[in-house]
Design an enzyme around this catalytic site. Structure first.
Site, mmCIF file in Angstrom:
data_model
loop_
_atom_site.group_PDB
_atom_site.id
_atom_site.type_symbol
_atom_site.label_atom_id
_atom_site.label_comp_id
_atom_site.label_asym_id
_atom_site.label_seq_id
_atom_site.Cartn_x
_atom_site.Cartn_y
_atom_site.Cartn_z
ATOM 1 N N GLU A 105 88.600 -26.715 11.411
ATOM 2 C CA GLU A 105 88.156 -27.983 11.715
ATOM 3 C C GLU A 105 87.301 -28.755 10.681
ATOM 4 O O GLU A 105 86.686 -28.017 9.947
ATOM 5 C CB GLU A 105 87.205 -27.743 12.984
ATOM 6 C CG GLU A 105 88.170 -27.149 14.023
ATOM 7 C CD GLU A 105 87.220 -27.001 15.386
ATOM 8 O OE1 GLU A 105 87.836 -27.180 16.617
ATOM 9 O OE2 GLU A 105 86.010 -26.605 15.388
ATOM 10 N N CYS A 118 82.390 -33.247 7.098
ATOM 11 C CA CYS A 118 81.565 -31.956 7.082
ATOM 12 C C CYS A 118 83.151 -30.814 6.939
ATOM 13 O O CYS A 118 83.867 -30.910 7.775
ATOM 14 C CB CYS A 118 80.936 -31.607 8.197
ATOM 15 S SG CYS A 118 80.585 -30.031 8.461
ATOM 16 N N CYS A 125 84.837 -16.829 9.684
ATOM 17 C CA CYS A 125 83.662 -16.504 8.751
ATOM 18 C C CYS A 125 83.504 -15.245 8.787
ATOM 19 O O CYS A 125 83.432 -14.502 9.980
ATOM 20 C CB CYS A 125 82.519 -17.520 9.138
ATOM 21 S SG CYS A 125 80.897 -17.292 7.974
ATOM 22 N N CYS A 129 76.943 -14.651 11.738
ATOM 23 C CA CYS A 129 75.342 -15.045 12.153
ATOM 24 C C CYS A 129 75.451 -14.990 13.886
ATOM 25 O O CYS A 129 76.412 -15.820 14.371
ATOM 26 C CB CYS A 129 75.205 -16.492 11.630
ATOM 27 S SG CYS A 129 75.105 -16.427 9.696
ATOM 28 N N CYS A 132 76.150 -18.617 15.927
ATOM 29 C CA CYS A 132 77.030 -19.446 15.362
ATOM 30 C C CYS A 132 78.341 -19.264 16.100
ATOM 31 O O CYS A 132 79.156 -18.261 16.053
ATOM 32 C CB CYS A 132 77.197 -19.426 13.855
ATOM 33 S SG CYS A 132 78.659 -20.491 13.162
ATOM 34 N N GLY A 178 83.008 -21.301 7.944
ATOM 35 C CA GLY A 178 83.025 -20.423 6.533
ATOM 36 C C GLY A 178 81.592 -20.504 5.692
ATOM 37 O O GLY A 178 80.834 -21.189 6.001
ATOM 38 N N GLU A 179 81.739 -19.394 4.639
ATOM 39 C CA GLU A 179 80.606 -19.345 3.796
ATOM 40 C C GLU A 179 81.303 -19.892 2.347
ATOM 41 O O GLU A 179 81.943 -19.132 1.747
ATOM 42 C CB GLU A 179 80.040 -18.132 3.846
ATOM 43 C CG GLU A 179 79.225 -17.861 2.631
ATOM 44 C CD GLU A 179 77.956 -18.711 2.401
ATOM 45 O OE1 GLU A 179 77.129 -18.885 3.418
ATOM 46 O OE2 GLU A 179 77.719 -19.236 1.315
ATOM 47 N N SER A 210 76.480 -25.942 1.302
ATOM 48 C CA SER A 210 75.305 -24.824 2.147
ATOM 49 C C SER A 210 75.665 -23.455 2.197
ATOM 50 O O SER A 210 77.028 -23.016 2.357
ATOM 51 C CB SER A 210 75.531 -25.563 3.859
ATOM 52 O OG SER A 210 74.594 -24.813 4.550
ATOM 53 N N SER A 232 70.803 -21.972 4.621
ATOM 54 C CA SER A 232 70.694 -21.579 6.036
ATOM 55 C C SER A 232 69.327 -20.748 6.301
ATOM 56 O O SER A 232 69.839 -19.379 6.482
ATOM 57 C CB SER A 232 71.886 -21.354 6.627
ATOM 58 O OG SER A 232 72.787 -22.488 6.682
ATOM 59 N N LEU A 233 68.222 -20.995 6.485
ATOM 60 C CA LEU A 233 67.194 -19.988 6.199
ATOM 61 C C LEU A 233 67.121 -19.517 7.729
ATOM 62 O O LEU A 233 66.932 -18.271 8.127
ATOM 63 C CB LEU A 233 65.942 -20.867 5.916
ATOM 64 C CG LEU A 233 64.857 -19.570 5.604
ATOM 65 C CD1 LEU A 233 65.161 -18.700 4.623
ATOM 66 C CD2 LEU A 233 63.532 -20.570 5.052
ATOM 67 N N HIS A 234 66.552 -20.318 8.730
ATOM 68 C CA HIS A 234 66.660 -19.997 10.184
ATOM 69 C C HIS A 234 65.329 -19.121 10.597
ATOM 70 O O HIS A 234 65.124 -19.030 11.644
ATOM 71 C CB HIS A 234 68.080 -19.623 10.658
ATOM 72 C CG HIS A 234 69.013 -20.291 10.342
ATOM 73 N ND1 HIS A 234 68.861 -21.691 10.755
ATOM 74 C CD2 HIS A 234 70.184 -20.123 9.996
ATOM 75 C CE1 HIS A 234 70.103 -22.369 10.250
ATOM 76 N NE2 HIS A 234 71.036 -21.143 9.768
ATOM 77 N N ASN A 310 72.774 -25.732 19.186
ATOM 78 C CA ASN A 310 73.936 -26.216 19.904
ATOM 79 C C ASN A 310 74.498 -25.382 20.630
ATOM 80 O O ASN A 310 75.065 -24.236 20.016
ATOM 81 C CB ASN A 310 74.892 -26.809 18.817
ATOM 82 C CG ASN A 310 74.360 -28.167 18.164
ATOM 83 O OD1 ASN A 310 73.847 -28.908 18.858
ATOM 84 N ND2 ASN A 310 74.485 -28.264 16.855
ATOM 85 N N CYS A 353 76.954 -28.915 14.606
ATOM 86 C CA CYS A 353 76.702 -27.521 13.791
ATOM 87 C C CYS A 353 76.823 -26.090 14.640
ATOM 88 O O CYS A 353 76.377 -26.282 15.533
ATOM 89 C CB CYS A 353 75.212 -27.588 13.292
ATOM 90 S SG CYS A 353 74.920 -29.091 12.340
HETATM 91 N N1 SAH Z 1 78.062 -20.427 5.957
HETATM 92 C C1 SAH Z 1 77.127 -21.622 5.617
HETATM 93 C C2 SAH Z 1 77.995 -22.982 5.939
HETATM 94 C C3 SAH Z 1 77.904 -23.468 7.416
HETATM 95 S S1 SAH Z 1 76.851 -24.595 7.524
HETATM 96 C C4 SAH Z 1 75.791 -21.453 5.734
HETATM 97 O O1 SAH Z 1 75.732 -20.909 6.597
HETATM 98 O O2 SAH Z 1 74.993 -22.333 5.324
HETATM 99 C C5 SAH Z 1 76.747 -24.772 9.114
HETATM 100 C C6 SAH Z 1 75.096 -24.864 9.514
HETATM 101 O O3 SAH Z 1 74.939 -25.020 10.966
HETATM 102 C C7 SAH Z 1 74.346 -23.758 9.119
HETATM 103 O O4 SAH Z 1 73.162 -24.053 8.721
HETATM 104 C C8 SAH Z 1 74.449 -22.928 10.382
HETATM 105 O O5 SAH Z 1 73.582 -21.758 10.247
HETATM 106 C C9 SAH Z 1 74.242 -24.080 11.382
HETATM 107 N N2 SAH Z 1 74.470 -23.393 12.604
HETATM 108 C C10 SAH Z 1 75.253 -22.508 12.931
HETATM 109 N N3 SAH Z 1 75.436 -22.223 14.493
HETATM 110 C C11 SAH Z 1 74.685 -23.469 14.914
HETATM 111 C C12 SAH Z 1 74.317 -23.678 16.055
HETATM 112 N N4 SAH Z 1 74.885 -22.953 17.143
HETATM 113 N N5 SAH Z 1 73.378 -24.405 16.499
HETATM 114 C C13 SAH Z 1 72.921 -25.189 15.260
HETATM 115 N N6 SAH Z 1 73.153 -24.847 14.064
HETATM 116 C C14 SAH Z 1 74.118 -23.991 13.888
#
Ligand code: SAH
Length: 405
Positions: A105, A118, A125, A129, A132, A178-179, A210, A232-234, A310, A353
């Protein structure tokens, strides 16, 4: 099934080759280096995919190209347009033998003064995570450079058709499926093409890679090319991040932030690193966690991007309330950090996202454990105990196997 992007009938696909690679190719044909920049303009700026229309190439070069080379991009399988203008494409890409084909996508996000694409870097992936949707699809393979930059080509052409020939793309983010830093080898030439003024000619601040924190590749990227970096710290500590981003078990926060510092120190970079932080109710959104985040980001030129979670079916998480997000954001801002709360876009077409799923033949069988996990969480809810989200704590160790050296 779509045409294979690489070398059909031993013809070389010129899509995805950077300028130095194309120069080498033209030299191997016995022609001149400067043909490379002409070809880049034909493909990426004029959207021409037929050598016969490349009028500044003489007849013999055109027929040589026709014999030896081709220009192939992914095929659009479907297009969905959200009520907020976001567009999501499902693009068909090649699967292995005996597999049904895969699809990835790509999402276009229009805003008042910019248009962001994007793009995906892998089919599925491997990072798992927990919040995701892409992770739930499992992992099939890395995309080729042609399939990665091909997403930009296809979107650009389609948008020009929708918007009376106008170019709508100002920014590209590697935030799809993907990463990107697990597929560095194929991703690098695509960054070069985005920045090359004969191809897309975007400024380095308009292109963002990212990553969940593949530390060694962050250093390689830093040495090789100048591009914006998002992490992507979180989570503000390893305990929470180990659960959300299993890669953290291999590259913990301390190592990740040290790599960010090296990135900023290198090449005299002036910009900041963007830290993405998904807001998950009751998981990572407390005042104390906000203060912890301030503490660990001290001394780093940082912007924080808060992403309201999301949702998708069976995710097991909830979005933090708006007042919680506001409060969290305020604590960061009070400490001087620039905070942007991302407005969810394209939710009605599952283009926001973390909602990108595509169609992935799950070679690595990574999706299976989610089914198990989901079952476990249902059981644990029933008997009222909290169960570990990761029964298999060794997953991160297997990631090294998949990194594309
Ligand atoms: N693998 C890379 C590229 C993906 S970026 C990375 O992790 O950075 C996609 C972004 O959306 C990342 O910051 C990811 O953590 C975030 N993301 C993933 N699932 C999500 C969700 N359900 N709601 C909001 N953000 C999410």
């Amino acid at each position: 099934m779509s045409a294979k992007l690489e070398d059909i009938n031993s013809k070389i696909n010129l899509v995805g080759m950077s300028r130095p690679e194309l120069e080498e190719f033209f030299i191997s044909l016995g022609d001149k280096k400067f043909r490379a920049q002409q070809l880049l303009q034909w493909i990426y700026q004029r959207g021409v995919s037929d050598f016969t229309n490349m009028t500044d190439f003489n007849k013999s070069l055109r027929s040589l190209l026709q014999d030896k080379a081709q220009i192939i991009v992914p095929q659009i399988e479907s297009e969905q347009i959200s009520k907020d203008g976001t567009i999501k494409w499902l693009l068909r890409v090649e699967a292995g033998e005996d597999e049904p084909s895969n699809a990835i996508e790509t999402v276009f996000i229009p805003e008042a003064n910019r248009g962001t694409l994007c793009i995906s870097s892998q089919v599925g992936c491997a990072l798992d995570c927990t919040f995701c949707a892409t992770a739930r699809q499992g992992f099939n393979r890395n995309l080729s450079a042609a399939e990665i930059i091909g997403q930009v080509w296809v979107a650009d052409q389609r948008l020009r058709a929708l918007y009376e020939g106008q170019s709508m793309l100002t920014n590209v983010v590697y935030m799809g499926m993907g990463e990107p830093l697990m597929n560095y080898k194929q991703v690098l030439p695509t960054i070069q093409l985005l920045l090359d003024d004969r191809a897309y000619g975007m400024g380095k601040r308009k292109v963002t890679v990212s990553t969940s924190g593949v530390v060694p590749k962050m250093d390689t990227l830093s040495e090789t090319i100048d591009v914006s970096l998002a992490i992507s710290l979180h989570a503000p500590n390893d305990e929470v991040r180990n659960e959300l981003v299993p890669l953290n078990r291999k590259f913990p926060i301390k190592d990740l932030l040290a790599a960010c510092r090296r990135y900023l120190d290198n090449k005299n970079r002036k910009e900041s690193v963007t830290f993405e932080y998904v807001m998950l109710k009751g998981v990572n959104d407390s005042d104390q966690q906000a203060r912890q985040l301030v503490k660990i980001l001290k001394g780093i030129r940082a912007k924080v991007n808060l992403i309201p979670f999301n949702s998708f079916e069976g995710s097991g998480y909830e979005r933090s309330t708006q007042s919680r997000i506001d409060r969290f954001s305020q604590i960061l801002m009070d400490s001087g950090i620039i905070v942007i709360t991302r407005r969810p876009r394209g939710e009605d077409i599952a283009a926001a996202c973390g909602q990108l799923a595509g169609q992935v033949v799950d070679k690595a069988q990574r999706s299976n454990h989610y089914v198990k996990m989901y079952e476990r969480s249902l059981i644990s809810r029933k008997i009222g105990i909290k169960c570990a989200q990761y029964p298999d704590s060794n997953q991160a160790a297997t990631l090294a196997d998949i990194i594309n050296e």
